[in-house]
Design an enzyme around this catalytic site. Structure first.
Site: not given
Lengths: 384, 261
Positions: A126, A128-129, A132, A363, A365
């Site tokens: 992951t 910051p931007n 998903s 992990e 949504t």
């Protein structure tokens, strides 16, 4: 069909119950309050071989099956979700990924330490931007002689602040979409690699969550995990493992919430009798019990498929989706049984309620799980 | 160093209830555990083994399911386990239990140390350990709070007594009963738990031990339990409430009326 534990699974459950009752549950509230990473307990987990439960014996593990792996997560989840998260990341997201995709040299270098809890790992996907939509990541890895130069930031990374090694995903080919992503094993201590702890979380206060900053980090090519361009596939396969222990942990936390609620309902008297004897409280308890049982069966079904070597991506998504939503429903109802006292940190259901919230977010949504399940059911991808 | 640890499987007393009519323990559905004091003895044995080398053998007398308690000790790190089990041993009191265990231990060969928990949490007699030492005609140190170690075939230990403690040295072999302040029992490890499942546990029946007729089982037990009962729970006292000086007057008056002061 057989719904019984094997003697091995039974023994692991008994061992973990004792460990959690003696070493975790009595301290979980204090760790949460002090936002204290439970080093002593984590080290004990290493010494007792808990981290190594489901890792191969050749690398210091006990080589136990997927159900035992779930039982460890479930029991840890009963005592402290932060600790369960530490286990999930260390084993499901890091060690199992190295075991599956690493070279022999990488396995020898990292797995025994990860199993013994003398080495810690984290998983950096992951940004910051980029959540998903993981393939939209901005981190880059540029080939330079016998190395890659990594740049970029990773966000919301569990264990990052304490980890010795990070599985980092970065783009080796910006124009190739998901197929341009490569996984690297990045050791802490490399120049340009730093982490910054994140505070102010709603829950999981005893686990470390941090941002990873990579500023021209030179990573040897021998530290590429799997092959170049296969990073996205590795990440998705890794999440299959991670989601499995998240789901199992949710079952444990929910079970703990139910156990606390049942005990309290028998002790608390209103209208001249224990509230447990009131029909609407029994309804809450019954709904919680059924919900937990459904979740547990989904987890064990996925684990059974893993034991048989079958592909279980859909079943793991179902378990993770159901259990992460379920633990929130159950924790909500547990607080309801406790009434005003449930709103206070005097009782553990308050912490379980806060800790439950992350599970539908990380992990993948709940919405991502729904899209994956939908794709399996319909044969049509709703992803762009 | 050959160390024997005697253990007992007991009901988890935190979950035991008593049948008010029969005066007996309701054991149905109550989980069994290793007697907590015996876990201290196992821990003390494992520490001595770590220091001096050798082997730790746990032994218990009980029904076949007592094997679970032995497996727990193997999971903690004990090397061998022996179950002494036979219908002929049913109804044994502390005398015949200690006699049977002493004979069973003798049948295993040489030993240097025997460790027991200071007592079992179900019977609470603290008699079986000392009984084993008497039957084996070896020294005993009971209520051991600290084991200083073994040198020149001699063990040094601190023994708790009501007025303080005693420092005792004894040549081996010796039997020690271990108290809680001696050490903190380790938890079983994952690998130990798996190993314990596969461990072959030796069973000794009445035919494997050289016992004299009439000295074991119900027949060899001089103790007769005539009756057991649960003491009436104490009724709640009387609360004297109100202003402090009035409550104190009331208290003094009551104590005088009751002829307590």
């Amino acid at each position: 069909m057989n719904f019984s534990y094997t003697p091995e699974q039974e023994a692991v459950k008994g061992m973990m119950e004792e460990f959690v009752a003696k070493e975790v549950t009595p301290y979980a509230a204090q760790w949460d309050k002090e936002e204290k990473f439970p080093w002593d307990t984590v080290r004990k987990m290493g010494e007792l071989g808990i981290f190594g439960t489901a890792l191969p014996e050749a690398y210091g593990g006990s080589g136990l099956d997927a159900i035992c792996h779930a039982i460890v997560a479930e029991e840890l989840g009963k005592g402290c979700s932060s600790l369960r998260g530490i286990y999930s990341v260390q084993i499901s997201l890091v060690a199992k990924t190295i075991a599956a995709f690493g070279t022999e040299e990488q396995k020898q270098k990292y797995l025994p330490g990860l199993a013994a809890g003398t080495l810690f790992g984290c998983f950096g996907l992951t940004e910051p931007n980029s959540g998903s939509d993981a393939a939209s990541m901005l981190s880059t890895a540029v080939e330079d002689g016998d190395s890659y130069i990594l740049n970029g930031n990773k966000m919301w990374i569990t264990n990052a602040g304490i980890a010795d090694v990070a599985v980092i995903y970065a783009k080796t080919d910006k124009n190739a979409g998901p197929k341009g992503i490569t996984a690297f094993l990045v050791d802490r201590g490399l120049p340009g690699f730093s982490t910054k702890d994140i505070h102010g979380k709603l829950g999981l206060k005893a686990s470390n969550t941090a941002e990873i900053i990579m500023d021209n980090v030179r990573v040897p090519k021998t530290n590429v995990l799997g092959s170049v361009g296969k990073g996205f596939a590795i990440a998705m396969s890794t999440l299959d493992n991670g989601r499995y222990t998240v789901a199992a942990g949710c079952v444990g936390s929910a079970q703990a919430a139910l156990d606390y609620a049942k005990k309290y309902a028998k002790e608390r008297n209103q209208f001249g009798k224990p509230i447990a004897a009131h029909q609407l409280v029994q309804q809450l308890i019954a709904d919680m019990a059924v919900d937990i049982e459904c979740g547990r069966l989904l987890v064990y079904k996925a684990g059974h498929m893993k034991n048989l070597g079958q592909k279980s991506t859909k079943e793991v998504c179902m378990a993770k989706y159901y259990c992460s939503e379920m633990v929130n429903r159950v924790a909500y109802k547990a607080v309801q049984v406790f009434g005003g006292y449930g709103f206070s940190d005097e009782y553990p259901v308050e912490r379980i309620f806060r800790d439950a919230r992350i599970n539908t977010l990380y992990e993948g949504t709940s919405q991502i799980q729904q899209l994956i399940i939908g794709n399996f059911e319909l044969g049509m991808s709703a992803f762009v | 160093m050959e160390i024997i640890v005697c253990i007992k499987q007991v009901p988890d007393t935190t979950e035991v209830k008593i049948d008010p009519e029969k005066g007996t323990l309701i054991r149905d559905g109550v989980p069994s555990i290793v007697n907590p004091f015996d876990e201290y003895a196992v821990e003390a044995a494992l520490r001595l083994k770590a220091e001096k080398g050798g082997k730790v053998t746990v032994i218990t007398m009980g029904p076949p399911q007592a094997v679970e308690a032995l497996r727990k000790c193997i999971a903690m790190g004990a090397d061998e386990a022996v179950l002494v089990s036979d219908r002929a041993f049913a109804g044994s009191d502390t005398w015949s239990t200690s006699y049977t265990l002493a004979k069973a231990i003798s049948s295993l060969g040489k030993f240097d140390l025997i460790l027991c928990g200071k007592q079992a949490i179900d019977g609470d007699t603290a008699q079986v350990g000392p009984g084993i030492a008497e039957h084996l005609k070896i020294s005993q140190i009971t209520y051991v709070q600290k084991v200083f170690g073994i040198q020149d075939n001699t063990v040094a230990a601190e023994r708790g007594v009501e007025s303080g403690y005693e420092l005792i040295e004894s040549p081996l072999p010796v039997l020690m009963t271990i108290d809680k302040s001696c050490c903190v029992p380790r938890l079983p490890s994952m690998m130990g738990t798996v190993k314990a499942l596969k461990k072959e546990i030796k069973t000794l029946t009445v035919n494997d031990i050289n016992l004299e007729p009439g000295l074991f089982g119900m027949e060899g037990s001089p103790t007769r339990v005539k009756r057991t009962f649960t003491p009436q729970p104490r009724k709640g006292g009387r609360m004297i409430t109100g202003e402090m000086h009035e409550a104190l007057d009331e208290l003094v008056k009551t104590l005088r009326d009751e002829k307590i002061v």
